[in-house]
Write an enzyme that holds these catalytic residues in place. Structure first.
Site, PDB file in Angstrom:
ATOM      1  N   SER A 137      32.745  -8.437  34.230  1.00  0.00           N
ATOM      2  CA  SER A 137      33.223  -7.100  33.867  1.00  0.00           C
ATOM      3  C   SER A 137      34.745  -7.109  33.966  1.00  0.00           C
ATOM      4  CB  SER A 137      32.649  -6.075  34.850  1.00  0.00           C
ATOM      5  OG  SER A 137      33.297  -4.822  34.725  1.00  0.00           O
ATOM      6  N   TYR A 170      30.274  -3.070  43.369  1.00  0.00           N
ATOM      7  CA  TYR A 170      30.310  -3.600  41.996  1.00  0.00           C
ATOM      8  C   TYR A 170      31.527  -4.508  41.802  1.00  0.00           C
ATOM      9  CZ  TYR A 170      29.853  -3.406  36.858  1.00  0.00           C
ATOM     10  OH  TYR A 170      29.713  -3.724  35.528  1.00  0.00           O
TER      11      TYR A 170
HETATM   12  P1  NAD Z   1      21.696  -1.646  31.295  1.00  0.00           P
HETATM   13  O1  NAD Z   1      21.266  -0.777  32.419  1.00  0.00           O
HETATM   14  O2  NAD Z   1      21.380  -1.247  29.899  1.00  0.00           O
HETATM   15  O3  NAD Z   1      21.170  -3.135  31.529  1.00  0.00           O
HETATM   16  C1  NAD Z   1      20.948  -3.674  32.802  1.00  0.00           C
HETATM   17  C2  NAD Z   1      19.778  -4.598  32.696  1.00  0.00           C
HETATM   18  O4  NAD Z   1      19.521  -5.175  33.988  1.00  0.00           O
HETATM   19  C3  NAD Z   1      18.505  -3.873  32.260  1.00  0.00           C
HETATM   20  O5  NAD Z   1      17.782  -4.688  31.371  1.00  0.00           O
HETATM   21  C4  NAD Z   1      17.741  -3.711  33.577  1.00  0.00           C
HETATM   22  O6  NAD Z   1      16.358  -3.622  33.385  1.00  0.00           O
HETATM   23  C5  NAD Z   1      18.149  -5.000  34.260  1.00  0.00           C
HETATM   24  N1  NAD Z   1      17.915  -4.980  35.703  1.00  0.00           N
HETATM   25  C6  NAD Z   1      18.309  -4.048  36.606  1.00  0.00           C
HETATM   26  N2  NAD Z   1      17.841  -4.380  37.820  1.00  0.00           N
HETATM   27  C7  NAD Z   1      17.148  -5.529  37.676  1.00  0.00           C
HETATM   28  C8  NAD Z   1      16.418  -6.359  38.563  1.00  0.00           C
HETATM   29  N3  NAD Z   1      16.278  -6.068  39.866  1.00  0.00           N
HETATM   30  N4  NAD Z   1      15.808  -7.457  38.063  1.00  0.00           N
HETATM   31  C9  NAD Z   1      15.899  -7.758  36.748  1.00  0.00           C
HETATM   32  N5  NAD Z   1      16.583  -7.015  35.856  1.00  0.00           N
HETATM   33  C10 NAD Z   1      17.196  -5.916  36.331  1.00  0.00           C
HETATM   34  O7  NAD Z   1      23.280  -1.841  31.481  1.00  0.00           O
HETATM   35  P2  NAD Z   1      24.319  -2.712  30.656  1.00  0.00           P
HETATM   36  O8  NAD Z   1      25.472  -1.813  30.466  1.00  0.00           O
HETATM   37  O9  NAD Z   1      23.702  -3.379  29.483  1.00  0.00           O
HETATM   38  O10 NAD Z   1      24.716  -3.818  31.748  1.00  0.00           O
HETATM   39  C11 NAD Z   1      24.411  -5.199  31.600  1.00  0.00           C
HETATM   40  C12 NAD Z   1      25.437  -6.032  32.370  1.00  0.00           C
HETATM   41  O11 NAD Z   1      26.734  -5.816  31.785  1.00  0.00           O
HETATM   42  C13 NAD Z   1      25.577  -5.639  33.847  1.00  0.00           C
HETATM   43  O12 NAD Z   1      25.764  -6.802  34.628  1.00  0.00           O
HETATM   44  C14 NAD Z   1      26.825  -4.793  33.859  1.00  0.00           C
HETATM   45  O13 NAD Z   1      27.461  -4.824  35.109  1.00  0.00           O
HETATM   46  C15 NAD Z   1      27.649  -5.488  32.791  1.00  0.00           C
HETATM   47  N6  NAD Z   1      28.715  -4.633  32.216  1.00  0.00           N
HETATM   48  C16 NAD Z   1      28.420  -3.474  31.563  1.00  0.00           C
HETATM   49  C17 NAD Z   1      29.465  -2.704  31.032  1.00  0.00           C
HETATM   50  C18 NAD Z   1      29.219  -1.415  30.275  1.00  0.00           C
HETATM   51  O14 NAD Z   1      30.178  -0.666  30.032  1.00  0.00           O
HETATM   52  N7  NAD Z   1      28.019  -1.109  29.853  1.00  0.00           N
HETATM   53  C19 NAD Z   1      30.776  -3.127  31.207  1.00  0.00           C
HETATM   54  C20 NAD Z   1      31.031  -4.319  31.889  1.00  0.00           C
HETATM   55  C21 NAD Z   1      29.993  -5.073  32.394  1.00  0.00           C
END
Ligand code: NAD
Length: 257
Positions: free
Chosen positions: A139, A152
């Protein structure tokens, strides 16, 4: 770009960035294994629709990334892993003196420790097949900080550090490890926050997005899951074979500020 014959495991891929990464890898021919902790028909249906649309083999394996044994079992059950995308992640926002210990532990376990366990289990498979890519979805918070996101930010900085170590330990092998650092990406998780924020600030949707959500993103645009997927595909290409132990920001200029 042709990843036919390669198998990718993407943790936390039944929604958002992980699902977008799975689609982009499948579109260039990689077989994909989706994952989350649930085991519903609709999880398996996601894999079926990727297989149907792209012609690759796609499976869904349920495993809880907060548990080390489950992380390792995911890789073992897959049986093969050429590309490992450590993506599963959760968030909790709170001042550090009020941060619930169970939330701290869950964020560190899912966002950071899982990448240790899956990588430890996958590297022998990559060595066996003679090629591998470990791609950690970190991130902008792996490079910078914001208040109220102690767990985080700690976990994402940890993932960036771990990526460098994995890169050094595999440097003389045809294996690379890098971290992608997205800024704000419009995933279902982020989309769901917009109506409440509109109500809280008395703003319309566009103003919430521009002046609340994207204040730190100079482009004033969200990154997309397709762009994170495309960056992942690039890191799997021959052009990226000497890119290892580094971060690639996809953040509209956030970390340039
Ligand atoms: P999201 O909530 O759509 O996806 C998260 C995923 O992780 C989901 O598929 C969820 O089911 C899974 N998950 C959660 N707990 C779990 C567990 N215990 N075991 C297995 N799977 C689990 O969110 P996202 O925005 O797609 O985030 C995905 C990644 O990207 C994360 O690591 C997040 O930190 C990172 N990220 C997101 C953003 C953003 O703005 N959306 C920015 C930077 C980084």
């Amino acid at each position: 770009m042709d990843l036919a014959g390669k198998t990718a495991i993407i943790t936390g891929s039944n929604s958002g960035i992980g699902l977008g990464v799975a689609w982009e890898l499948a579109r260039v021919g990689a077989d994909v294994i989706l994952n989350s902790f649930t085991n519903r028909d609709k999880d398996h249906a996601l894999a079926e629709s990727i297989a149907r649309e792209t012609g690759v083999t796609a499976r869904y394996i349920s495993a809880d990334m907060s548990e080390g044994d489950d992380c390792r079992a995911l890789i073992e059950e897959a049986g093969v892993c050429d590309i490992l995308v450590n993506n599963a992640g959760i968030q909790h926002v709170s001042p550090i003196d009020q941060f619930p210990t169970d939330k701290w532990d869950a964020i560190i376990a899912i966002n950071m420790n899982s990448a240790f366990h899956t990588t430890a289990a996958a590297l022998p498979m990559m060595r066996e097949s003679g090629w591998g890519r470990v791609i950690n979805i970190a991130s902008a918070h792996g490079l910078t900080a914001s208040p109220y996101k102690a767990a985080y930010v700690a976990a994402k900085h940890g993932v960036v550090g771990m990526s460098k170590v994995i890169a050094l330990e595999t440097a003389e092998e045809p294996i690379t490890c890098n971290a992608i650092c997205p800024g704000y990406v419009l995933t279902p998780l982020v989309e769901a926050q917009i109506p409440d924020t509109m109500k809280e600030y008395g703003m319309d949707r566009d103003t919430v997005i521009r002046d609340v959500m994207l204040t730190r993103q100079p482009s004033k645009e969200f990154a997309t899951v397709e762009q994170i997927g495309g960056t992942t595909v690039f890191l799997c290409s021959d052009a990226a074979a000497q890119i290892t132990g580094t971060t690639i920001s996809v953040d509209g200029g956030w970390t340039a500020l």
